[in-house]
Design a protein around this motif. Sequence first.
Motif, PDB file in Angstrom:
ATOM      1  N   GLU A 110       0.820  -1.213   0.000  1.00  0.00           N
ATOM      2  CA  GLU A 110       0.000   0.000   0.000  1.00  0.00           C
ATOM      3  C   GLU A 110       0.858   1.268   0.000  1.00  0.00           C
ATOM      4  O   GLU A 110       0.341   2.363  -0.145  1.00  0.00           O
ATOM      5  CB  GLU A 110      -0.931   0.019   1.230  1.00  0.00           C
ATOM      6  CG  GLU A 110      -2.041  -1.016   1.139  1.00  0.00           C
ATOM      7  CD  GLU A 110      -2.974  -0.975   2.342  1.00  0.00           C
ATOM      8  OE1 GLU A 110      -2.935   0.003   3.109  1.00  0.00           O
ATOM      9  OE2 GLU A 110      -3.737  -1.938   2.505  1.00  0.00           O
ATOM     10  N   LEU A 111       2.160   1.120   0.198  1.00  0.00           N
ATOM     11  CA  LEU A 111       3.054   2.284   0.203  1.00  0.00           C
ATOM     12  C   LEU A 111       3.422   2.656  -1.231  1.00  0.00           C
ATOM     13  O   LEU A 111       3.251   1.858  -2.152  1.00  0.00           O
ATOM     14  CB  LEU A 111       4.319   1.946   1.006  1.00  0.00           C
ATOM     15  CG  LEU A 111       4.059   1.711   2.492  1.00  0.00           C
ATOM     16  CD1 LEU A 111       5.307   1.155   3.157  1.00  0.00           C
ATOM     17  CD2 LEU A 111       3.621   2.992   3.176  1.00  0.00           C
ATOM     18  N   PRO A 112       3.937   3.890  -1.406  1.00  0.00           N
ATOM     19  CA  PRO A 112       4.315   4.304  -2.759  1.00  0.00           C
ATOM     20  C   PRO A 112       5.264   3.303  -3.419  1.00  0.00           C
ATOM     21  O   PRO A 112       6.146   2.743  -2.761  1.00  0.00           O
ATOM     22  CB  PRO A 112       5.034   5.646  -2.527  1.00  0.00           C
ATOM     23  CG  PRO A 112       4.440   6.169  -1.277  1.00  0.00           C
ATOM     24  CD  PRO A 112       4.144   4.959  -0.419  1.00  0.00           C
ATOM     25  N   LYS A 113       5.068   3.090  -4.697  1.00  0.00           N
ATOM     26  CA  LYS A 113       5.837   2.062  -5.400  1.00  0.00           C
ATOM     27  C   LYS A 113       7.017   2.630  -6.179  1.00  0.00           C
ATOM     28  O   LYS A 113       7.712   1.905  -6.886  1.00  0.00           O
ATOM     29  CB  LYS A 113       4.911   1.279  -6.330  1.00  0.00           C
ATOM     30  CG  LYS A 113       3.944   0.390  -5.548  1.00  0.00           C
ATOM     31  CD  LYS A 113       2.969  -0.330  -6.446  1.00  0.00           C
ATOM     32  CE  LYS A 113       2.060  -1.247  -5.644  1.00  0.00           C
ATOM     33  NZ  LYS A 113       1.342  -0.551  -4.547  1.00  0.00           N
ATOM     34  N   HIS A 114       7.232   3.935  -6.046  1.00  0.00           N
ATOM     35  CA  HIS A 114       8.439   4.527  -6.620  1.00  0.00           C
ATOM     36  C   HIS A 114       9.233   5.171  -5.499  1.00  0.00           C
ATOM     37  O   HIS A 114       8.663   5.837  -4.637  1.00  0.00           O
ATOM     38  CB  HIS A 114       8.099   5.572  -7.685  1.00  0.00           C
ATOM     39  CG  HIS A 114       7.894   4.953  -9.024  1.00  0.00           C
ATOM     40  ND1 HIS A 114       6.785   4.201  -9.317  1.00  0.00           N
ATOM     41  CD2 HIS A 114       8.674   4.939 -10.133  1.00  0.00           C
ATOM     42  CE1 HIS A 114       6.886   3.757 -10.570  1.00  0.00           C
ATOM     43  NE2 HIS A 114       8.016   4.193 -11.089  1.00  0.00           N
ATOM     44  N   GLY A 115      10.531   4.980  -5.516  1.00  0.00           N
ATOM     45  CA  GLY A 115      11.347   5.546  -4.454  1.00  0.00           C
ATOM     46  C   GLY A 115      12.807   5.565  -4.828  1.00  0.00           C
ATOM     47  O   GLY A 115      13.185   5.230  -5.948  1.00  0.00           O
ATOM     48  N   VAL A 116      13.602   5.985  -3.832  1.00  0.00           N
ATOM     49  CA  VAL A 116      15.047   5.998  -4.015  1.00  0.00           C
ATOM     50  C   VAL A 116      15.578   4.691  -3.450  1.00  0.00           C
ATOM     51  O   VAL A 116      15.297   4.343  -2.309  1.00  0.00           O
ATOM     52  CB  VAL A 116      15.677   7.182  -3.252  1.00  0.00           C
ATOM     53  CG1 VAL A 116      17.190   7.163  -3.387  1.00  0.00           C
ATOM     54  CG2 VAL A 116      15.108   8.488  -3.757  1.00  0.00           C
ATOM     55  N   TYR A 117      16.350   3.956  -4.248  1.00  0.00           N
ATOM     56  CA  TYR A 117      16.896   2.696  -3.778  1.00  0.00           C
ATOM     57  C   TYR A 117      17.899   2.941  -2.661  1.00  0.00           C
ATOM     58  O   TYR A 117      18.756   3.809  -2.753  1.00  0.00           O
ATOM     59  CB  TYR A 117      17.582   1.950  -4.928  1.00  0.00           C
ATOM     60  CG  TYR A 117      16.644   1.623  -6.060  1.00  0.00           C
ATOM     61  CD1 TYR A 117      15.418   0.999  -5.805  1.00  0.00           C
ATOM     62  CD2 TYR A 117      16.970   1.927  -7.369  1.00  0.00           C
ATOM     63  CE1 TYR A 117      14.543   0.702  -6.837  1.00  0.00           C
ATOM     64  CE2 TYR A 117      16.100   1.627  -8.418  1.00  0.00           C
ATOM     65  CZ  TYR A 117      14.886   1.014  -8.139  1.00  0.00           C
ATOM     66  OH  TYR A 117      14.033   0.724  -9.163  1.00  0.00           O
ATOM     67  N   GLY A 118      17.760   2.180  -1.606  1.00  0.00           N
ATOM     68  CA  GLY A 118      18.727   2.324  -0.535  1.00  0.00           C
ATOM     69  C   GLY A 118      18.153   1.928   0.807  1.00  0.00           C
ATOM     70  O   GLY A 118      17.021   1.458   0.921  1.00  0.00           O
ATOM     71  N   THR A 119      18.968   2.143   1.827  1.00  0.00           N
ATOM     72  CA  THR A 119      18.600   1.828   3.198  1.00  0.00           C
ATOM     73  C   THR A 119      18.530   3.131   3.981  1.00  0.00           C
ATOM     74  O   THR A 119      19.400   3.995   3.830  1.00  0.00           O
ATOM     75  CB  THR A 119      19.628   0.864   3.815  1.00  0.00           C
ATOM     76  OG1 THR A 119      19.653  -0.324   3.027  1.00  0.00           O
ATOM     77  CG2 THR A 119      19.268   0.503   5.245  1.00  0.00           C
TER      78      THR A 119
END
Length: 192
Positions: free
Chosen positions: A144-153
């Motif tokens: 349910e969270l956004p499916k685009h993001g910045v890869y990483g930790t």
Amino acid sequence: MLKYVLISSTILGVAVVFGFQGLMLGPGQWLVLDIVPCDNPELYWPVDISRQKINRTHDSFSISMDFDNELNFSYAGFVDAYQKLDGGFKFYQKIESDCTCTFLKKYAKENMERFLANAHYDPPDCPLPAGPFRVTNFVMDYTELPKHGVYGTFLANAYLVYKEEKVGCMKIILNFDERTEDDDDDDDFDFF
Ligand SMILES: *[C@@H]1O[C@H](CO)[C@@H](O)[C@H](O)[C@H]1NC(C)=O
Ligand SMILES: *[C@@H]1O[C@H](CO)[C@@H](O)[C@H](O)[C@H]1NC(C)=O
């Protein structure tokens, strides 16, 4: 309750901030790697939380606390977000909301309503009355969270604030990666 509010607002705050800014933006999935008390936990309201992994897209949370004030629209919050770079966590951004309830309703409406209904709040909405609060095995769906993001930790310290005083805090380690459905379940590692 507070812990869940903090978890949700942290995950969402980080997801929103890292989802709409920065480089290396791409499709993927958020995952919680670890949830621990903040440094100096004695400064904040006590609460017990445990997390159990179910599978790649779902975790289960159990929470126990005594909620000694009504959680109403006077509670603000902020998240200090850090990104893991060169082996350490570097400060990235502060995410602020002058009303935690409003923030959650805006970004986590379905998860939050489902959670509050599970805890027998009727209607499942703020303000939440004072009293004991117990939830067992609440299933959170990360899809349910956004499916685009910045890869990483990412590391996030999330604070609940009342009248400029930090009353609650928790630390969450999150990961956003380009996982696929059939990846191995290899993300369960400890940071602390
Ligand atoms: C993961 O667990 C959730 C909750 O039990 C379930 O609804 C979902 O179908 C599961 N997903 C997979 C890929 O097994
Ligand atoms: C929230 O609750 C506090 C008491 O815990 C009260 O003083 C305050 O006025 C309430 N705020 C709102 C917006 O109802």
